[in-house]
Write an enzyme that holds these catalytic residues in place. Structure first.
Site, PDB file in Angstrom:
ATOM      1  N   GLY A 213       0.821  -1.203   0.000  1.00 45.73           N
ATOM      2  CA  GLY A 213       0.000   0.000   0.000  1.00 45.73           C
ATOM      3  C   GLY A 213       0.851   1.247   0.000  1.00 45.73           C
TER       4      GLY A 213
ATOM      5  CE  LYS B 102       3.257  -0.126   3.610  1.00 45.35           C
ATOM      6  NZ  LYS B 102       2.707   1.231   3.379  1.00 45.35           N
TER       7      LYS B 102
ATOM      8  CG  HIS C  81      -3.988  32.723 -12.097  1.00 47.82           C
ATOM      9  ND1 HIS C  81      -3.261  32.485 -13.233  1.00 47.82           N
ATOM     10  CD2 HIS C  81      -4.090  31.511 -11.466  1.00 47.82           C
ATOM     11  CE1 HIS C  81      -2.918  31.217 -13.286  1.00 47.82           C
ATOM     12  NE2 HIS C  81      -3.416  30.600 -12.212  1.00 47.82           N
ATOM     13  CD  GLU C  82      -5.441  31.165  -7.590  1.00 41.78           C
ATOM     14  OE1 GLU C  82      -6.213  30.192  -7.665  1.00 41.78           O
ATOM     15  OE2 GLU C  82      -4.218  31.080  -7.784  1.00 41.78           O
TER      16      GLU C  82
END
Length: 631
Positions: free
Chosen positions: A216, A222, A438-439
């Site tokens: 994973g 894990k 731009h945003e």
């Protein structure tokens, strides 16, 4: 602090050798001091026997000491010492009477007679020989001890460095502490049952599983699952990293493998956990030198030991890796790692369950909604969510709050995704206006795309390396992505660049990251997913996974130069078409672009509710004829 029993104890303060030298120095000083004190009486000027008799007769002497019948020490009333010598033939009384001291005067004196050598005198006489002997003996002992330590170190070099936990030291983690991995827990639950009741499986002829490989991405739990198996089974737990097997000396790794498995067999039933097994289990024959290196010998020994387990040996090896593609095929075959447990990034329900585990014991405000936080964190692994909760707690403590509110969780999420805020960064009014448009271009374009993810936040506050960002999050987790979804993602990425060109009639470097992501998506559509009508359904090249040096050093190109030109042309066509769509949307809804940009310049941040209100047709119209600061 718990200390690894396989590691040498850590000493604080002076070392053993320095303490030896300190003791020798102190002893030498004491002996010299005693010699001075005892011999200090004779350090005065020596007088004749006649002068001594005169001092006794005048009443100045109060105490006499006779050493070995030869030396006379006389202490006077003022504390000074007079020293004289006599012949050994006569006693002190006879000598002094013959010299003219009356008998009654001698009887009135305090006379101490020391016949023979005293113990201190013997030590002082032996002192010139004693110190060199002690020093020589210490040096010989030190050389022998160093040689013995070298032999012990050589013998211990091939022993396993695995850390073992038994009884009270056994991990207290259980399956209840692991959330978001229900299928993996079910697979490992059978391992626990086998360790607790092996006869139930052996009687039915079931073969004992020899190994479990957990695969994973990083942070999916894990190692935590391996510790949970040990905590549930209640057996000795040997843990080691794959890199701890390999050393620069040939044969050491294989020796450590043998020692590890021998120790595990003696304490069976037991669990051996090897973390990051790809460090030692990589494919053989892929070294750049082509030789049989130490790592391959270690891997061969691991393969031999796993095959050498008897059917009634209750030892199970659990390994974890996030690079299963580089493991040797012999390691993955049945009979060695019988089971392969895959841990993927959790879905929204798994993320909510993980958040519930990590917020235990933490004071939460009434407005905290873990379900909402889980929806706002797609793609977060278990370690990411733990970090999210910790960052939120740190932010709450920094603000001197008693509880953690939803505001801290949202800000912590943004810190993890985009980095911390950089309000102190100096931005000119021209750059600030470019960032705002731009945003706003990204947000307006994505709002009018049917397959785009909803916009949750737009800000022009610098974070990390970005001057601002637009946060869009999916409503639900999905496994399949359509061509229309990819195309709308590219259009949304190019919305910022299109807004700069429409408003300012010039472009900047602010869209560099957007162009990179858009190009990667377009190329994947053409070469991997067969989403190009001109090139058809075939794929081009191998999957662009992680490169394994030695195996993937040479590029595997399975298409011609003519096909490469067609791929480039098709990628460019997808990008050009997406850019034209973005410009068309922004030109159609330019008033919304201007309205959102002005709001960003005024407030710096716009959330989802306010953004959707600004995108509404009922909102107040904005002044379209703007005069940008940047010419």
């Amino acid at each position: 602090m718990n200390q690894n029993p396989n590691e040498p104890p850590q000493r604080s303060g002076p070392t053993f050798s320095s303490r030896i030298w300190l003791a020798l120095g102190i002893g030498l000083l004491l002996l010299l001091g005693l010699q001075f004190l005892t011999s200090g009486l004779s350090l005065n000027d020596e007088i004749s026997l006649t002068q001594l008799v005169e001092a006794i007769n005048s009443g100045e002497v109060t105490h006499l000491v006779v050493r070995a019948d030869t030396e006379i020490l006389a202490q006077t009333r003022d504390g000074s010492i007079l020293a004289s010598r006599k012949e050994r033939a006569a006693s002190i009384y006879e000598t002094l009477e013959q010299a003219g001291v009356p008998a009654e005067r001698l009887q009135a004196l305090d006379v101490e007679v020391q016949t023979g050598e005293t113990t201190m005198g013997l030590l002082l006489n032996l002192l010139p020989f004693l110190l060199p002997s002690l020093l020589l003996g210490y040096l010989i002992w030190r050389m022998m001890r160093t040689a013995r330590m070298g032999q012990d170190q050589a013998l211990n070099f091939g022993r396993s460095r695995a850390r073992v936990s038994r009884d009270m030291e056994r991990p207290t983690v259980t399956f209840e502490d692991v959330a978001g991995a229900d299928e993996a827990k079910q697979e490992l639950q059978e391992i626990v049952e086998f360790l607790k009741e092996p006869d139930k499986f052996i009687q039915l002829g079931a073969r004992i599983p020899k190994g479990v490989l957990m695969v994973g991405p990083p942070g999916t739990g894990k190692t935590l699952l391996a510790r949970a198996v040990a905590g549930e089974a209640g057996v000795p737990f040997f843990s080691i990293s794959g890199s701890e097997f390999v050393e620069m000396f040939v044969g050491v790794g294989a020796s450590r493998v043998r020692d590890l498995f021998d120790r595990a067999k003696k304490e069976a039933p037991a669990i051996v956990f090897v973390d990051e097994i790809d460090a030692v289990g990589r494919q053989r024959g892929t070294g750049l030198g082509g030789g049989h290196d130490e790592r391959e010998q270690t891997l061969n020994q691991i393969l031999t030991e796993m095959d050498g387990f008897e059917t009634d040996t209750n030892v199970i090896i659990i390994a974890a890796t996030n690079r299963p593609d580089v493991l040797d095929p012999a390691l993955l075959r049945p009979g060695r790692f019988d089971r392969k447990v895959t841990l993927d990034r959790p879905d929204v329900r798994g993320r909510e369950a993980i958040l519930k585990v990590h917020v235990k014991g933490k004071p939460l405000a009434s407005d905290v909604d873990l379900t909402a936080i889980a929806k706002l964190t797609p793609g977060f692994a278990g370690a990411d969510l733990e970090n999210l909760v910790n960052e939120a707690a740190i932010l709450a403590a920094r603000r001197n709050k008693k509880t953690i509110s939803m505001r801290e969780f949202q800000e912590a999420m943004e810190r993890i995704i985009a980095g911390p805020e950089r309000r102190s960064r100096v931005i000119t009014p021209q750059e600030r206006q470019v960032v705002a448009y731009h945003e706003a271009g990204h947000a307006v374009v994505m709002y009018h795309l049917p397959e785009a993810d909803p916009v949750h936040k737009i800000t022009i506050i610098p974070r990390g390396q970005a001057g601002g960002y637009t946060l869009s999050l999916p409503e639900q987790d999905t496994m399949l992505v359509s061509r229309e979804k990819f195309e709308d993602q590219i259009v949304g990425l190019l919305g910022g660049r299109a807004a700069e060109e429409i408003i300012f009639n010039r472009i900047t470097t602010g869209a560099a990251n957007d162009l990179d992501q858009a190009t990667k998506i377009a190329r994947a559509m053409v070469t991997r997913y067969g989403m190009s009508e001109k090139l058809g359904l075939r794929t081009f090249g191998e999957s662009s996974g992680n490169i394994f040096l030695g195996r993937d050093l040479v590029e595997h190109r399975d298409y011609s130069e003519e096909a490469a030109i067609q791929i480039d042309n098709e990628v460019r066509h997808i990008l050009d078409h997406a850019y034209m769509r973005a410009k068309t949307i922004l030109q159609t809804h330019r008033h919304k672009l201007v309205r959102l940009s002005k709001t960003l310049l005024e407030k710096e941040t716009v959330d989802r509710d306010e953004f959707e209100a600004l995108m509404s047709e009922n909102a107040e119209p904005a002044d379209v004829d703007t005069t940008p600061v940047m010419a």
